[in-house]
Structures are given as structure tokens and as C-alpha cells.
Design an enzyme around this catalytic site. Sequence first.
Site, short mmCIF file in Angstrom:
data_model
loop_
_atom_site.label_atom_id
_atom_site.label_comp_id
_atom_site.label_asym_id
_atom_site.label_seq_id
_atom_site.Cartn_x
_atom_site.Cartn_y
_atom_site.Cartn_z
N LYS A 28 23.71 20.61 34.30
CA LYS A 28 23.71 20.83 35.75
C LYS A 28 24.88 21.74 36.09
O LYS A 28 26.04 21.41 35.85
CB LYS A 28 23.85 19.53 36.53
CG LYS A 28 23.57 19.73 38.03
CD LYS A 28 24.16 18.67 38.91
CE LYS A 28 25.60 18.93 39.26
NZ LYS A 28 25.83 20.11 40.14
N CYS A 59 42.35 23.97 36.78
CA CYS A 59 42.73 22.57 36.64
C CYS A 59 44.16 22.40 36.14
O CYS A 59 44.79 21.38 36.39
CB CYS A 59 41.75 21.84 35.73
SG CYS A 59 41.61 22.56 34.09
N GLU A 78 46.32 17.95 44.12
CA GLU A 78 45.79 19.17 43.52
C GLU A 78 45.22 20.04 44.62
O GLU A 78 44.12 19.81 45.11
CB GLU A 78 44.71 18.81 42.50
CG GLU A 78 44.16 19.99 41.74
CD GLU A 78 43.10 19.59 40.73
OE1 GLU A 78 43.25 19.95 39.57
OE2 GLU A 78 42.14 18.90 41.11
#
Length: 516
Positions: free
Chosen positions: A230, A317, A414
Amino acid sequence: MAARRIPSLLSRSLSAPSTSTPHFLSPGKNPSRGRGIYRFSTAAALEETITPSVQISYTQHLINGQFVDAASGKTFPAYDPRTGEVIARVAEGDAEDVNRAVAAARKAFDEGPWPKMSAYERSLIMLRFADLVDKHRGELAALESWNSGKPYEQSAKSELPSFARLFRYYAGWADKIHGLTVPADGKHHVQTLHEPIGVAGQIIPWNFPLIMFAWKVGPALACGNTIVLKSAEQTPLTALYAAKLFQEAGLPPGVLNVVSGDGPSAGAALASHMDVDKIAFTGSTETGKIILELAAKIDKAVELAHFALFFNQGQCCCAGSRTYVHERVYDEFVEKAKARALARVVGDPFRKGVEQGPQISSEQFEKVLRYIKSGVESSATLECGGQRFGSRGYFIQPTVFSNVQDDMLIAQDEIFGPVQSILKFKNIDEVIRRANTSRYGLAAGIFTKNLDTANTLSRALRVGTVWINCFDVFDAAIPFGGYKMSGIGREKGIYSLSNYLQVKAVVTPLKNPAWL
């Protein structure tokens, strides 16, 4: 995450839920305007956008070797983040589409030729795919930048070569996966077999669509598995194009299936499917740290810290969004970090020389502006940036905060955007303690000429990757993953193969063995 004994600089980014807020424009003077490529200028976003020379041909799901519409007939828009305009409508997957894709992958694994094909034959298909990637590098790079907003030069010259390299690396592993002969007490022959797991469900993020595709698909195919992947709903286009190239390379139907759709419907259906043997997911809850021992020239440390944070619009990230600087050089570092941010070239990612394009979506754009507003309201000093960049699209000025404290939201969460927070510290023990209190631990960078400092920090920091005197260095053979809440297991290198293999022990009695 030295000659002058100037201790470290650390940066870190943490995860936070994404919420949509109104646009925030911080106080400040209007930036300068010019023509052509603009440095930190709202005029850059007003340039005439460059139309990529690539056709969007694949917008349907790929299931069992065929491009098909969603079972519901629904589609969702794929956007150009430079303008916010729709560039394609893509099949919107749900549980029924996932069921069809899993059934195809299950049949391909249980009855198809892929797991029974020799490992060498599998490797040849993967190598042919890598050759096709090289042939179509321009189209793939254009789609990647068009749909994600990252600079075209980054896509074409860095990410596409790495993408092809990763598949060649795992093609090389395909016929080198084997078990062991294990000595045991008594008259028995013991061996272990390494077998494919079966159907792998894979969910990839939007910030590096092709690279994450390779990290997931490469080792799974090399081990003989079949896949339902996906893609991220923000960036579905390149996964479908790459899947088409796999078909051209000779991959049997059903081995690689690609479903587009959002997380709560298609993603949740895949993650909970009872006929999926393995789920691999890359998403949030990861963190990056940087430690810079400022023994070398401070200009180099500033540039490394700048790259660590602002690369890929800060949407990485392991982005170094939290930067700790020793109190002795803090003021000088802040001034030079501000100057570098002001010099950053922002604009159309298809324009040569542009360093920073737009954020991926309006939601991410508004989230970053919310964090900037939080930083100002928390009494951090806004050194530069903090505003929307231009009048359309999802551009944000490179932003630098100083006088940031650990308890501020911009230092804890973040942000996933071009926002650098610079904090002050006194000694290395303090930096280690503050870094390791995090629930996360993805990566750290250490910049020093002092071997003892490098050894101390690399062993003390609880992170999965430590870069010494460099940052964001990735290679097909280097494993990547985090400690604590920054992930389970490793991707890339030999370690990723274990994610897609099962180990079976086989024991056979020996009658009158010549030796034991």
C-alpha cells in the site's frame, strides 16, 4: 540524534500527532525579491511553474498482473504541492481491494512459479528491473518530484541511482540465502532451512516513496515472498510506475500487487488481514539526533547541521531538528546557522539549483506552521523564517529558532518540516543524558576530530545508526532501524533478509555414522 575541547551539538526530532491549524505568519520584515531563482523570497513561489515532461499513465491498482479500478469505483486526488492543484485521480482502495490483492498474492505464493523458481532466476528478474529503472530514470524522477515536491536534482541524481542499486544488491542475495548444518549430541543430522514467509503486506510513507519501495520490496522478493504493497495516499504515482516496470522485467502475476488508498481503510485492512503472513510498516514515531563536536571549523558544523535538518524539506525521519550547541560557541553558531538558512534556495523543485521545494500537503504545511506559532508563543527566539513562502502551494521559509528549551513543543515533537531549533548545553554527559531520555532512538550524527569523543558518544547514545563526521549516508548494505519506539527490526543489508524468512530445523537420525 577536540583540539579546543568544544563539546557537542545534538539535534533530535520526535513524533507528534498531525493536526490542521490556520496559517500562521510570524512577525518580521518582508524578504527580498528578485528574478529567476530566489533565495528565501516569497517571489519564488510566484514563478511560472515548470511542467514536467512525463505522462501520468498508471493510476489504477495493480492486482494479479492487471491494472484495475477500485471495487467501489472511487478515486482520490493526487496533488502537485507546488500549487495545490490536482494532477491525477487515483483508484481509492478499501477492504475489498485489499482482499482481492491478498488473494492474488496468496495464490501466487501457494501455486505460482515465484517461490519454486530457482533463486538465480529470481535474481535475473530483479536485475532486469534495475536496468529498466535506469532506462526510465527521468520519468520516475519527474513523477517523484511532481507528486512529492522534492527537488528534481535530488530525485534524479541521488534517489533513483540508490533505488536501482538497492534492487541490484538484493538480486545478489537471492541465491546466497541458505541454512546451516548444526552439530548435535547423539546420532542425528541437523540442518536449518531458510524459507520465505509467504504473503508480505507492506505499507510505505510519503517522504521517500521510491526508496521505501526498494527497502521493502527488494528483500521480500529476494527471499521468494509475494507482496501486497500500500503506497502513501499523498504519493501513489511512482509505486505504480515501478510496478509496471516489474511486469516488463518478467515478474509473474500476483507476486507484486499495489493498492492505493488511505491508512484507516486500505492500510488498516491490510494490517489486520488474516491471510497476510508478515506486515512491514514505515511511518511515524521515529527520531533523529545529531551530535557535533565543534572541534573542526564551525562553518563545517553549521553546514552539516543545516543539511541534517533541511534535507528533503525537513521531511525525514532522522532529520536533525533539535540542535544542541555548547554555550562557549552558541552565539556564533546561531548567527551562522541563521545566515545559512537565509541563503537557502527555495522554489520550484524542477528549477535547477533549487534546494527546497514545498511541503507534501496542505495538512503538513499547516502542521509545521502550527509548530512555528508554538515556538514563538513559548518565547523561543525566531531568528529567521517562520512565514508562508509565496501565495500558493505549500512552501515554508527555512526557519531557525534559538533559545529553545527542552520542554518546548518544538524541541519535543517531530515537526517534519524546515524548522531548526538550537539549544544550549554545557558538557557531553549532559547531552548524552538529555538525548537518551527520549522514547525514541533512530539515528545520531557525531562530528569530531577526537576519537575518544566519537567512541564515547557512539556507544552511549541509544540509537540504531550513528554517523561520524557525516550525516544521512545510506547504502544498500548498511542496516537501518531504531531503538525503543523507533521501530522493530532492521531494513537494508543482510539483516533485512531475516524479516522475510522463516527458520526451520530438520532432524534426521543417523545409522552407523562414520563420524559425528
